[in-house]
Design a protein around this motif. Structure first.
Motif, PDB file in Angstrom:
ATOM      1  N   VAL A   6       0.856  -1.193   0.000  1.00 27.42           N
ATOM      2  CA  VAL A   6       0.000   0.000   0.000  1.00 27.42           C
ATOM      3  C   VAL A   6       0.887   1.237   0.000  1.00 27.42           C
ATOM      4  N   GLU A   7       0.921   1.917  -1.132  1.00 27.21           N
ATOM      5  CA  GLU A   7       1.786   3.103  -1.286  1.00 27.21           C
ATOM      6  C   GLU A   7       1.214   3.954  -2.400  1.00 27.21           C
ATOM      7  N   ASP A   8       1.023   5.257  -2.137  1.00 34.35           N
ATOM      8  CA  ASP A   8       0.393   6.100  -3.143  1.00 34.35           C
ATOM      9  C   ASP A   8       1.372   6.678  -4.157  1.00 34.35           C
ATOM     10  N   GLU A   9       2.655   6.691  -3.846  1.00 42.61           N
ATOM     11  CA  GLU A   9       3.620   7.181  -4.829  1.00 42.61           C
ATOM     12  C   GLU A   9       3.921   6.062  -5.811  1.00 42.61           C
ATOM     13  N   ALA A  10       3.475   6.268  -7.077  1.00 40.85           N
ATOM     14  CA  ALA A  10       3.496   5.186  -8.060  1.00 40.85           C
ATOM     15  C   ALA A  10       4.893   4.583  -8.270  1.00 40.85           C
ATOM     16  N   LEU A  50       2.534  -1.121   4.603  1.00 40.63           N
ATOM     17  CA  LEU A  50       1.553  -0.038   4.657  1.00 40.63           C
ATOM     18  C   LEU A  50       2.183   1.334   4.828  1.00 40.63           C
ATOM     19  N   ASP A  51       2.031   2.161   3.804  1.00 40.41           N
ATOM     20  CA  ASP A  51       2.448   3.559   3.911  1.00 40.41           C
ATOM     21  C   ASP A  51       1.438   4.270   4.813  1.00 40.41           C
ATOM     22  N   LEU A  52       1.885   5.277   5.559  1.00 40.68           N
ATOM     23  CA  LEU A  52       0.959   5.946   6.482  1.00 40.68           C
ATOM     24  C   LEU A  52       0.238   7.129   5.856  1.00 40.68           C
ATOM     25  N   MET A  53       0.936   7.906   5.039  1.00 40.84           N
ATOM     26  CA  MET A  53       0.309   9.070   4.399  1.00 40.84           C
ATOM     27  C   MET A  53      -0.324   8.611   3.097  1.00 40.84           C
ATOM     28  N   LEU A  54      -1.650   8.434   3.116  1.00 44.46           N
ATOM     29  CA  LEU A  54      -2.355   7.892   1.956  1.00 44.46           C
ATOM     30  C   LEU A  54      -3.590   8.718   1.645  1.00 44.46           C
ATOM     31  N   THR A 100      11.706   3.186   7.994  1.00 40.72           N
ATOM     32  CA  THR A 100      11.686   4.633   7.747  1.00 40.72           C
ATOM     33  C   THR A 100      12.189   4.934   6.340  1.00 40.72           C
ATOM     34  N   LYS A 101      11.419   5.775   5.625  1.00 39.48           N
ATOM     35  CA  LYS A 101      11.845   6.217   4.284  1.00 39.48           C
ATOM     36  C   LYS A 101      12.934   7.283   4.429  1.00 39.48           C
ATOM     37  N   PRO A 102      13.905   7.388   3.571  1.00 44.44           N
ATOM     38  CA  PRO A 102      14.163   6.407   2.501  1.00 44.44           C
ATOM     39  C   PRO A 102      14.895   5.186   3.051  1.00 44.44           C
TER      40      PRO A 102
HETATM   41 CA    CA Z   1       2.364   8.370   0.938  1.00 40.29          CA
END
Ligand code: CA
Length: 228
Positions: A6-10, A50-54, A100-102
């Motif tokens: 689950v990640e919104d950045e393609a 799971l990404d948190l900012m979605l 943690t990203k990156p």
């Molecule tokens: Ca995000």
């Protein structure tokens, strides 16, 4: 493993998916929180990244819903550097670990493998309840009575789980909406009544005289028979 990414950045989503496929996993990738919660409840994934900012629903809420529907499902959060609050909230909502990203490919694969091993080594505790001749297997979403078997939805299992967990007291409709639907007060409490009426048809011996989910007038619902 079957992994839900689950990640919104393609670009990142594609990168993570390719990386995990290369490591031998089957991947389904989605880009928003609502779809993530739906897919995670509908399919028996072995792990969720799971990404948190979605968009549409934040990762904390997705985590909460998945945890309620599938308590044994391992969840690995992706957090942005410096988001200590999110990390803490995510872990409080039941995420198992975070990256943690990156992050490097090596680090992500190591975390996924470690979490997968941990989950495989600890068989999910069976969630079996029995009341008034009805056997409920909440982990497998099944209710049995006198040899007949019916399928429960994740939401119905969530209601039963929440009522049983708080069986020493009455649970208000608004609390069920918040905890099982994750809904705000704008949703009608009538939704709860309709869902419970339907659930009673599946699990009660006589839905007109319920003994598993009882109504407490003016207050809400409670697990099992009440005294007095
Ligand atoms: Ca995000």
């Amino acid at each position: 493993m079957r992994i839900l990414v689950v990640e919104d950045e393609a670009l990142l989503r594609e990168g993570i998916s390719d990386l995990l496929r290369g490591d031998g996993h089957a991947i389904e990738a989605v880009g928003d929180g609502v779809t993530a919660a739906e897919r995670g409840q509908a399919e028996p994934f072995d792990l969720v990244l799971l990404d948190l900012m979605l968009p549409r629903m934040d990762g904390i809420e997705v985590c909460r819903r998945l945890r309620l529907a599938r308590p044994g499902l391992p969840i690995l959060m992706l957090t942005a550097r410096g988001d200590e609050d999110d990390k803490v909230r995510g872990l409080a909502e039941g995420a198992d670990d975070y990256v943690t990203k990156p992050f490097s490919a090596k680090e992500l694969l190591a975390r996924v493998r470690a979490l997968g091993r941990r989950a495989a080594g600890a068989p999910a505790a069976a969630e079996l309840l029995e009341m008034d001749g009805c056997q409920l297997d909440l982990g497998r979403l099944v209710a049995r009575r006198e040899g007949a078997e019916v399928t429960l939805t994740a939401r119905e299992a969530g209601i039963l789980r929440w009522l049983h967990r708080h069986r020493e007291r009455v649970v208000a409709r608004a609390e069920l909406l918040e905890q099982v639907w994750g809904a705000s007060a704008s949703m009608q409490t009538r939704t709860v009544d309709m869902t419970i009426a339907n659930l009673r048809k599946k699990i009660e011996r006589d839905p007109g005289h319920p003994r598993l989910i009882v109504s407490v007038k003016g207050l809400g619902y409670a697990w099992g028979e009440r005294e007095g």
